[in-house]
Design an enzyme around this catalytic site. Structure first.
Site, PDB file in Angstrom:
ATOM      1  N   ILE A   7     -35.146 -81.882 -15.014  1.00 24.93           N
ATOM      2  CA  ILE A   7     -33.857 -81.811 -15.169  1.00 24.93           C
ATOM      3  C   ILE A   7     -33.428 -81.217 -14.011  1.00 24.93           C
ATOM      4  O   ILE A   7     -33.554 -80.347 -13.349  1.00 24.93           O
ATOM      5  CB  ILE A   7     -33.439 -80.597 -16.196  1.00 24.93           C
ATOM      6  CG1 ILE A   7     -33.936 -80.851 -17.447  1.00 24.93           C
ATOM      7  CG2 ILE A   7     -31.753 -80.618 -16.448  1.00 24.93           C
ATOM      8  CD1 ILE A   7     -33.733 -79.957 -18.725  1.00 24.93           C
ATOM      9  N   ASP A  60     -31.851 -79.687  -2.552  1.00 23.22           N
ATOM     10  CA  ASP A  60     -30.423 -80.026  -2.480  1.00 23.22           C
ATOM     11  C   ASP A  60     -30.355 -81.669  -2.651  1.00 23.22           C
ATOM     12  O   ASP A  60     -30.733 -82.150  -1.368  1.00 23.22           O
ATOM     13  CB  ASP A  60     -29.869 -79.620  -1.092  1.00 23.22           C
ATOM     14  CG  ASP A  60     -28.208 -79.924  -1.012  1.00 23.22           C
ATOM     15  OD1 ASP A  60     -28.040 -80.898  -2.104  1.00 23.22           O
ATOM     16  OD2 ASP A  60     -27.664 -79.808  -0.392  1.00 23.22           O
ATOM     17  N   ASN A  87     -28.668 -84.591 -14.165  1.00 24.09           N
ATOM     18  CA  ASN A  87     -27.561 -83.869 -14.666  1.00 24.09           C
ATOM     19  C   ASN A  87     -26.892 -83.285 -13.435  1.00 24.09           C
ATOM     20  O   ASN A  87     -25.394 -83.251 -13.437  1.00 24.09           O
ATOM     21  CB  ASN A  87     -28.080 -82.609 -15.376  1.00 24.09           C
ATOM     22  CG  ASN A  87     -26.733 -81.587 -15.514  1.00 24.09           C
ATOM     23  OD1 ASN A  87     -25.833 -81.786 -16.332  1.00 24.09           O
ATOM     24  ND2 ASN A  87     -26.982 -80.577 -14.872  1.00 24.09           N
ATOM     25  N   ARG A 120     -35.012 -95.151 -10.274  1.00 26.34           N
ATOM     26  CA  ARG A 120     -35.752 -95.835  -9.739  1.00 26.34           C
ATOM     27  C   ARG A 120     -37.276 -95.735  -9.823  1.00 26.34           C
ATOM     28  O   ARG A 120     -38.178 -96.305 -10.192  1.00 26.34           O
ATOM     29  CB  ARG A 120     -35.385 -96.773  -8.356  1.00 26.34           C
ATOM     30  CG  ARG A 120     -36.149 -97.749  -7.924  1.00 26.34           C
ATOM     31  CD  ARG A 120     -36.150 -98.996  -8.764  1.00 26.34           C
ATOM     32  NE  ARG A 120     -36.807 -99.941  -8.128  1.00 26.34           N
ATOM     33  CZ  ARG A 120     -38.095-100.227  -8.427  1.00 26.34           C
ATOM     34  NH1 ARG A 120     -38.660 -99.177  -9.249  1.00 26.34           N
ATOM     35  NH2 ARG A 120     -38.705-101.238  -7.898  1.00 26.34           N
ATOM     36  N   TYR A 152     -14.661 -88.799  -7.524  1.00 22.02           N
ATOM     37  CA  TYR A 152     -15.596 -88.083  -8.840  1.00 22.02           C
ATOM     38  C   TYR A 152     -15.429 -89.178  -9.975  1.00 22.02           C
ATOM     39  O   TYR A 152     -16.516 -89.621 -10.392  1.00 22.02           O
ATOM     40  CB  TYR A 152     -15.135 -86.784  -9.052  1.00 22.02           C
ATOM     41  CG  TYR A 152     -15.685 -86.481 -10.472  1.00 22.02           C
ATOM     42  CD1 TYR A 152     -17.162 -85.843 -10.442  1.00 22.02           C
ATOM     43  CD2 TYR A 152     -15.223 -86.405 -11.568  1.00 22.02           C
ATOM     44  CE1 TYR A 152     -17.805 -85.513 -11.468  1.00 22.02           C
ATOM     45  CE2 TYR A 152     -15.657 -85.926 -12.945  1.00 22.02           C
ATOM     46  CZ  TYR A 152     -17.114 -85.686 -12.835  1.00 22.02           C
ATOM     47  OH  TYR A 152     -17.529 -85.133 -13.674  1.00 22.02           O
ATOM     48  N   LYS A 156     -18.712 -91.471 -11.813  1.00 16.25           N
ATOM     49  CA  LYS A 156     -19.167 -91.322 -13.136  1.00 16.25           C
ATOM     50  C   LYS A 156     -19.045 -92.729 -13.656  1.00 16.25           C
ATOM     51  O   LYS A 156     -19.545 -93.000 -14.587  1.00 16.25           O
ATOM     52  CB  LYS A 156     -18.296 -90.361 -13.577  1.00 16.25           C
ATOM     53  CG  LYS A 156     -18.450 -89.052 -13.590  1.00 16.25           C
ATOM     54  CD  LYS A 156     -19.879 -88.788 -13.437  1.00 16.25           C
ATOM     55  CE  LYS A 156     -20.370 -87.237 -12.734  1.00 16.25           C
ATOM     56  NZ  LYS A 156     -21.845 -86.988 -12.959  1.00 16.25           N
TER      57      LYS A 156
END
Length: 258
Positions: A7, A60, A87, A120, A152, A156
């Site tokens: 995650i 990061d 996420n 990928r 942004y 998305k």
């Protein structure tokens, strides 16, 4: 380690709650975020409460080559990722031509490039084993243009389209891809994105716990699109029947500060 979920952005918000959901079901975890101290705290909590094994990796993912470095670190430890949950992401409010390009470039790198590269890399392994699931966290913002959050919303939209496409490509395998599209959710996202006081937040926010649970369950069921809440489903229907220009004007209105 077994039944592993990796995650990203796991130090807070939806990512943190997704980690709890998976641990509660007895799954081991690889938690990735920049803030190592928060990951270490979560690791202690999950291992103590659920008896699972948690690996913490501070990274990061907006930086060049970070996604590849993460994948290589996982492979070095001979770990097999069963669930890849992309996420990590952030937003930023303001007119595109007035915002910091470096900030927006990092947003594209994290929200799009890192997500795609991790998908990928890990997808190759999943297809070879013919098992696994990917959960990409997008937003209801992915269904309309977003004045005052142009980058942004566009990132998305990419995540929604990308996930739907690869889900179709994987339809003859036992690997699935799901995109989670929450509306306003109670996380630190809005403070970071300078969105305090915008009209779109007046109706309140969903809990990160509820959003995470729905996203996880829909991923496990192999659903392609997961949208929490009846109101968000209604908004999605509205965006598809309204003229695009009107939807854009409404989107702008919702992003303005009252």
């Amino acid at each position: 380690m077994k039944n592993i979920a990796l995650i990203t952005g796991a130090s807070s918000g939806i990512g943190l709650e997704l980690a709890k959901v998976h641990a509660k079901r007895g799954g081991d975890l690889i938690l990735v975020a920049r803030r190592k101290e928060l990951l270490e705290d979560l690791k202690k909590e999950l291992e103590s409460k659920y008896g699972v094994t948690v690996l913490v990796i501070s990274k990061d993912l907006a930086k060049v080559n970070a996604a590849k470095e993460l994948y290589q670190e996982v492979k070095k430890q001979n770990l097999i990722v069963d669930y890849l949950i992309n996420n990590a992401g952030f937003g930023g409010r303001g007119k595109f031509h007035e915002r910091s390009w470096e900030n927006d470039k990092d947003m594209i790198n994290l929200n799009v490039l890192a997500l795609v590269e991790l998908t990928r890399l890990f997808l190759d392994d999943m297809v070879a084993l013919n098992k696994g699931a990917i959960l990409n966290v997008a937003s209801m913002a992915g269904f309309v243009p977003g004045p005052l959050q142009a980058i942004y919303y566009a990132t998305k939209a990419f995540v929604v389209s990308f996930t739907e496409a690869i889900a179709n490509e994987l339809s003859n395998t036992k690997v699935t891809a799901t995109v989670l599209c929450p509306g306003p959710t109670d996380t630190e996202f809005f403070d970071v994105a300078n969105m305090t006081g915008v009209r779109g937040l007046k109706r309140g926010r969903a809990s990160a716990k509820d959003v995470a649970q729905l996203g996880y369950d829909q991923m496990k069921q192999g659903k392609t699109i997961a949208i929490p809440g009846l109101m968000n489903k209604g908004l999605l229907f509205a965006t598809r029947i309204l003229p695009r220009s009107l939807a854009t004007k409404i989107s702008r209105y919702m992003m303005e500060k009252a």
